[in-house]
Design an enzyme around this catalytic site. Structure first.
Site, PDB file in Angstrom:
ATOM      1  N   ARG A  66     -23.898  -6.953  26.319  1.00 52.47           N
ATOM      2  CA  ARG A  66     -23.910  -6.682  27.677  1.00 52.47           C
ATOM      3  C   ARG A  66     -22.775  -5.559  27.730  1.00 52.47           C
ATOM      4  O   ARG A  66     -22.940  -4.607  28.435  1.00 52.47           O
ATOM      5  CB  ARG A  66     -23.192  -7.841  28.392  1.00 52.47           C
ATOM      6  CG  ARG A  66     -24.283  -9.125  28.560  1.00 52.47           C
ATOM      7  CD  ARG A  66     -24.026 -10.286  29.265  1.00 52.47           C
ATOM      8  NE  ARG A  66     -25.142 -11.045  29.473  1.00 52.47           N
ATOM      9  CZ  ARG A  66     -25.215 -12.232  29.989  1.00 52.47           C
ATOM     10  NH1 ARG A  66     -23.767 -12.853  30.268  1.00 52.47           N
ATOM     11  NH2 ARG A  66     -26.136 -12.922  30.167  1.00 52.47           N
ATOM     12  N   HIS A 123     -31.991  -4.977  30.532  1.00 52.27           N
ATOM     13  CA  HIS A 123     -31.170  -5.382  29.326  1.00 52.27           C
ATOM     14  C   HIS A 123     -30.316  -6.503  29.529  1.00 52.27           C
ATOM     15  O   HIS A 123     -29.340  -6.182  30.310  1.00 52.27           O
ATOM     16  CB  HIS A 123     -30.810  -4.035  28.587  1.00 52.27           C
ATOM     17  CG  HIS A 123     -32.106  -3.420  27.938  1.00 52.27           C
ATOM     18  ND1 HIS A 123     -31.994  -2.018  27.645  1.00 52.27           N
ATOM     19  CD2 HIS A 123     -33.347  -3.730  27.636  1.00 52.27           C
ATOM     20  CE1 HIS A 123     -33.054  -1.874  27.165  1.00 52.27           C
ATOM     21  NE2 HIS A 123     -33.738  -2.836  27.270  1.00 52.27           N
ATOM     22  N   GLU A 124     -30.268  -7.459  28.808  1.00 50.92           N
ATOM     23  CA  GLU A 124     -29.165  -8.348  28.618  1.00 50.92           C
ATOM     24  C   GLU A 124     -28.866  -9.024  29.872  1.00 50.92           C
ATOM     25  O   GLU A 124     -27.526  -9.430  30.179  1.00 50.92           O
ATOM     26  CB  GLU A 124     -27.937  -7.737  27.908  1.00 50.92           C
ATOM     27  CG  GLU A 124     -28.201  -7.172  26.551  1.00 50.92           C
ATOM     28  CD  GLU A 124     -28.651  -8.289  25.569  1.00 50.92           C
ATOM     29  OE1 GLU A 124     -28.584  -9.581  25.793  1.00 50.92           O
ATOM     30  OE2 GLU A 124     -29.680  -7.762  24.918  1.00 50.92           O
ATOM     31  N   GLY A 125     -29.782  -9.525  30.741  1.00 51.72           N
ATOM     32  CA  GLY A 125     -29.561  -9.930  31.972  1.00 51.72           C
ATOM     33  C   GLY A 125     -29.591  -9.045  33.142  1.00 51.72           C
ATOM     34  O   GLY A 125     -28.732  -8.134  33.257  1.00 51.72           O
ATOM     35  N   GLN A 150     -26.372 -11.218  36.534  1.00 57.22           N
ATOM     36  CA  GLN A 150     -24.831 -10.981  36.380  1.00 57.22           C
ATOM     37  C   GLN A 150     -24.188 -11.274  37.614  1.00 57.22           C
ATOM     38  O   GLN A 150     -23.041 -11.844  37.431  1.00 57.22           O
ATOM     39  CB  GLN A 150     -24.534  -9.512  35.995  1.00 57.22           C
ATOM     40  CG  GLN A 150     -25.444  -8.972  34.935  1.00 57.22           C
ATOM     41  CD  GLN A 150     -25.083  -9.524  33.610  1.00 57.22           C
ATOM     42  OE1 GLN A 150     -23.984 -10.050  33.349  1.00 57.22           O
ATOM     43  NE2 GLN A 150     -25.886  -9.642  32.686  1.00 57.22           N
TER      44      GLN A 150
END
Length: 574
Positions: free
Chosen positions: A294, A429-431, A436
């Protein structure tokens, strides 16, 4: 001046603002000095310019292909990765006993930003490999480190993370991939994984996949997930790469950006896997790599926004068009477009976003170099902001860069359209940004009785008190509002209502954090003379006066208790 990144800005942030040279007094970094830091920054800039940037366009136009047997990637990618690996930067922050350089995270992050700005797709292979190796160094056995990590650090293997599945996406509680003990200490892993960056290629001898799967008899939900090493090829105890494991490529995904990074659908068919740590703790372990990724994604978003801004600034100074509104003479020569107020608006806001974003990334990285209860807690709170804020606002800088270029910005003859396409993926990407927001409001600011939020606000207020009153006071006022809003959201104990507008909360908190970091940079610039410092003072003033007020309407929405998004009947959407 380079159009990839600003070394002058990096020097200011590292040495004048964050005082990273003082880190050399810490036992872990005693072998380093300002000279070694500069040497790594210099070589990073050189390799980025020479080996990464030249094929950025080609890797976008000639994306990886799969012929049914193997994946084809343009040769410049492997060549660039070899040069990168030869510098030792892949293991830069790792312990000396595994060949690492014990370079501070903040310096390594600054170095890697050069590669991300020059060629995000090629640099992504290294980003994932380093995260994979770091996870195994934390939780893997000695035998696993010797068999899988050391070859990655030598550049022989690359690494991935395999979480998402076609039916589950980001909902990891719904992972179906299963792992059955084979009786010899290994497991047989079967299932399908989707959206796997770097998931298949011929760039290295093999690929080390870290796979979330459900061991036989494990409960439903995330508590039933375990983590397995599943290499593309069997790896013998002596490190020899053997026959193909039961991992096959079902196909490549073709994205709007990051096209030079292979993105795979992988099938695991009775593949040999090795359990990392204990069963049922897979997601706990994987969070280390996820959080590292992240921060890496946020850094990539900053790098793309930054290089887009530098390209736009150069274009605006060289492109002449039109005349100033006060000049009524049609025969007068055209002026550089940088003189037009609206172009200056686009450039100044972009400067505020990308330099503020770079400060955020480096500040968060330095927290890793000075571990303490407070710094660890603060990093937990900041991580969703580090990932999401640059993905939104530094992408806006890329949008602005296209606008500055005018009609040319939308063509492939100029690189700014690719920068935008590449950066658009970082909100996924990555959540996603939504994930978030849920993480920040639903977990991070309320854990430990709100200690993390209190710590963040305390640090912001300390900086704001030291700043000029006309700039510090609005920041203090917004801190008070954010604290009040947070308490109000959770007062009723209703998570559905509290989290209905969590993305707005994420945006508001992120902008407040960036305002804080601009005040801090302003203090570091002090009354030093020169255009560079004048630019810092101007950007800080701009952010406080033009950007910070955006928080007000967001907090108004949150204070209202509005649950329209949670309550609406989706049939009204059409």
């Amino acid at each position: 001046m380079s159009k990839i990144l600003s070394r002058r800005d990096l020097d200011f942030l590292l040495y004048e603002w964050l005082d990273v040279e003082a880190l050399t007094a810490r036992e872990r970094f005693t072998e380093h000095s300002r000279e070694t830091f500069d040497a790594f920054l210099d070589v990073s800039a050189q390799i980025a310019e020479r080996d990464f940037a030249p094929h950025n366009r080609r890797s976008d136009l000639e994306e990886p292909t799969f012929d049914g047997t193997r994946v084809h990637v343009i040769p410049e990618v492997a060549a660039a990765l070899k040069v990168f690996n030869d510098t030792g930067l892949l293991s830069a922050t790792m312990d000396a006993d595994v060949g690492g350089l014990q370079l501070p995270h903040v310096v390594a992050r600054a170095c890697f930003a050069w590669f991300q700005a020059a060629n995000l797709a090629t640099s992504s292979y290294s980003l994932l490999t380093a995260g994979n190796a770091n996870l195994l160094l934390s939780y893997g056995s000695t035998a696993q480190i010797d068999r899988f990590v050391r070859p990655m650090l030598e550049g022989r293997f690359t690494g991935t993370m395999c979480l998402s599945e076609p039916q589950a996406g980001s909902s990891l509680a719904d992972v179906l991939t299963r792992a059955v003990p084979s009786g010899d200490g290994t497991y047989r892993v079967t299932g399908s994984k989707m959206w796997i960056s770097g998931g298949d290629h011929e760039l290295t001898e093999t690929i080390v996949h870290l796979v979330l799967a459900r061991a036989a008899g494990a409960p439903a939900g995330v508590k039933g997930l375990s983590l397995f090493i599943v290499p593309k090829h069997h790896i013998e105890a002596d490190g020899t790469v053997g026959e193909r494991n039961g991992v096959s490529l079902a196909g490549l995904n073709h994205k709007m950006g990051y096209r030079g990074t292979t993105n795979a659908v992988l099938s695991f068919d009775d593949a040999t896997g090795y359990l990392v740590g204990e069963e049922g703790k897979g997601l706990v372990y994987m969070f280390q790599m996820m959080n590292e990724a992240r921060i890496g994604v946020g850094a990539g978003a900053v790098a793309l926004g930054y290089t887009g801004y530098l390209h736009a600034l150069d274009y605006a100074r060289s492109r002449s068009q039109g005349r100033l509104v006060a000049d009524k003479d049609p025969a007068a020569p055209a002026v550089p477009i940088v003189q037009h107020p609206d172009v200056r608006r686009l450039l100044l806001s972009s400067k505020a976003y990308v330099e503020g974003g770079l400060a955020l990334i480096l500040y968060a990285s330095k927290l890793l170099d000075e571990p303490s209860d407070d710094n660890d807690l603060l990093l937990d709170v900041l991580t969703p902001i580090v990932k999401a804020w640059p993905s939104q606002w530094c992408r806006l800088a890329n949008d602005h860069a296209i606008q500055v270029h005018g009609g040319y910005g939308y063509t492939r003859e100029y690189p700014v359209e690719q920068f935008y396409r590449d950066n658009r993926l970082n909100s996924i990407h990555e959540g996603t940004d939504g994930i978030q927001g849920l993480d920040l409001l639903g977990r991070k600011v309320v854990m430990r009785g709100g200690a993390g939020l209190q710590l963040l606000i305390g640090r912001i207020v300390t900086t704001a008190v030291a700043a000029p009153t006309e700039l510090g006071q609005p920041v203090i006022a917004m801190c008070d509002r954010l604290a009040t809003t947070t308490r109000k959201l959770w007062a009723a104990g209703d998570p559905t209502a509290a989290l209905a507008n969590s993305t707005a909360y994420l945006e508001a908190t992120g902008h407040l954090v960036i305002a804080w970091l601009w005040l801090s940079q302003l203090l570091a610039a002090g009354d030093k003379e020169g255009a560079f410092y004048d630019g810092k003072r101007l950007a800080a003033r701009y952010f406080i006066t033009h950007e910070l007020p955006r928080i007000g309407p967001l907090l108004d929405l949150l204070d209202s208790g509005d649950t329209l998004l949670a309550d609406l009947d989706d049939t009204v959407l059409g």
